[in-house]
Motif scaffolding. Structure first.
Motif, PDB file in Angstrom:
ATOM      1  N   ARG A  99      44.131  49.302  -7.064  1.00 19.05           N
ATOM      2  CA  ARG A  99      46.151  49.009  -6.680  1.00 19.05           C
ATOM      3  C   ARG A  99      46.197  50.332  -5.014  1.00 19.05           C
ATOM      4  O   ARG A  99      45.267  50.583  -5.123  1.00 19.05           O
ATOM      5  CB  ARG A  99      47.155  49.523  -7.795  1.00 19.05           C
ATOM      6  N   ARG A 100      47.790  49.988  -4.658  1.00 16.62           N
ATOM      7  CA  ARG A 100      47.789  50.514  -3.906  1.00 16.62           C
ATOM      8  C   ARG A 100      48.142  51.649  -4.286  1.00 16.62           C
ATOM      9  O   ARG A 100      48.812  52.544  -5.490  1.00 16.62           O
ATOM     10  CB  ARG A 100      49.340  49.896  -2.586  1.00 16.62           C
ATOM     11  N   THR A 101      47.768  52.902  -3.949  1.00 14.71           N
ATOM     12  CA  THR A 101      48.243  54.376  -3.991  1.00 14.71           C
ATOM     13  C   THR A 101      47.501  55.155  -4.969  1.00 14.71           C
ATOM     14  O   THR A 101      47.454  55.839  -5.798  1.00 14.71           O
ATOM     15  CB  THR A 101      50.014  54.893  -4.310  1.00 14.71           C
ATOM     16  N   CYS A 102      46.084  54.323  -5.633  1.00 16.67           N
ATOM     17  CA  CYS A 102      45.407  54.220  -5.717  1.00 16.67           C
ATOM     18  C   CYS A 102      43.404  54.601  -5.582  1.00 16.67           C
ATOM     19  O   CYS A 102      43.232  53.202  -5.051  1.00 16.67           O
ATOM     20  CB  CYS A 102      45.024  53.785  -7.292  1.00 16.67           C
ATOM     21  N   MET A 103      42.983  55.479  -6.029  1.00 14.35           N
ATOM     22  CA  MET A 103      41.317  55.719  -5.266  1.00 14.35           C
ATOM     23  C   MET A 103      40.880  56.682  -6.135  1.00 14.35           C
ATOM     24  O   MET A 103      41.156  58.144  -6.354  1.00 14.35           O
ATOM     25  CB  MET A 103      41.294  55.778  -3.364  1.00 14.35           C
ATOM     26  N   THR A 104      39.660  56.022  -6.640  1.00  9.48           N
ATOM     27  CA  THR A 104      39.257  56.859  -7.375  1.00  9.48           C
ATOM     28  C   THR A 104      36.998  57.328  -7.151  1.00  9.48           C
ATOM     29  O   THR A 104      36.784  55.681  -7.331  1.00  9.48           O
ATOM     30  CB  THR A 104      39.613  56.909  -9.269  1.00  9.48           C
ATOM     31  N   ILE A 105      36.996  57.638  -7.057  1.00  8.34           N
ATOM     32  CA  ILE A 105      35.113  57.931  -6.810  1.00  8.34           C
ATOM     33  C   ILE A 105      34.479  58.565  -7.373  1.00  8.34           C
ATOM     34  O   ILE A 105      34.478  59.306  -7.854  1.00  8.34           O
ATOM     35  CB  ILE A 105      34.838  57.987  -4.865  1.00  8.34           C
ATOM     36  N   ILE A 106      33.493  58.259  -7.698  1.00  7.49           N
ATOM     37  CA  ILE A 106      32.003  58.600  -8.445  1.00  7.49           C
ATOM     38  C   ILE A 106      31.120  58.484  -7.944  1.00  7.49           C
ATOM     39  O   ILE A 106      30.397  57.267  -7.035  1.00  7.49           O
ATOM     40  CB  ILE A 106      32.362  57.528  -9.965  1.00  7.49           C
ATOM     41  N   SER A 107      29.514  59.632  -8.304  1.00 11.20           N
ATOM     42  CA  SER A 107      28.895  58.749  -7.662  1.00 11.20           C
ATOM     43  C   SER A 107      28.066  57.473  -8.083  1.00 11.20           C
ATOM     44  O   SER A 107      28.361  57.953  -9.283  1.00 11.20           O
ATOM     45  CB  SER A 107      27.252  60.173  -8.042  1.00 11.20           C
TER      46      SER A 107
END
Length: 154
Positions: A99-107
């Motif tokens: 969703r807008r305003t959401c960003m999560t990042i993993i290897s």
């Protein structure tokens, strides 16, 4: 909903005015230079501080930028993605922008438990409309060397 050309995720350009956020239309492009708009938009994104930080709920094995207006759009910034590569010491990333305003990042080669929690959080956010932020995609993006190279539909 897919766009006219069948793409499920599209890049839209907008202007943040004092009253509201206005998306540019084909009519705007009659009086504006599309190449200049694109160049300015990407430069603005590069210069925008998204506040990328480690995510405690994922045992600091993830980084995220959540709650800022252009958090999810930062996936388009090579600078921001390269910072994520560095923070996670990872050659390949999985990026969640449900969703807008959401960003999560993993290897991409994180342990199975972290991967499962990451996928759960993505799906939970995708299904949760309580904040009213527009859905983007129920997919994870694969990022290498700071650029999107593919996606994994969920």
């Amino acid at each position: 909903m897919p766009s006219e050309n069948g793409a499920e995720v599209v890049i839209a350009y907008g202007i943040d005015t004092p009253d509201n956020f206005v998306f540019l239309t084909k009519k705007h492009l009659e009086t504006m230079d599309a190449k200049q708009i694109t160049q300015e938009a990407f430069q603005n994104l590069e210069n925008y501080d998204i506040g990328l930080e480690f995510v405690a709920s994922l045992d600091n094995k993830a980084v995220g930028a959540n709650g800022n207006d252009f958090s999810s759009e930062a996936i388009l910034s090579k600078t921001h993605m390269m910072k994520a590569h560095q923070m996670l010491d990872a050659d390949e990333l999985l990026v969640s922008i449900p969703r807008r305003t959401c960003m999560t990042i993993i290897s991409r080669d994180v342990d199975e438990e972290t991967m499962n929690t990451f996928a759960y959080l993505h799906n939970y956010t995708w299904d949760d409309d309580s904040f009213g932020n527009a859905p983007i995609t129920n997919s994870l993006f694969i990022v290498k060397e700071g650029s999107i190279v593919g996606h994994i539909p969920l």
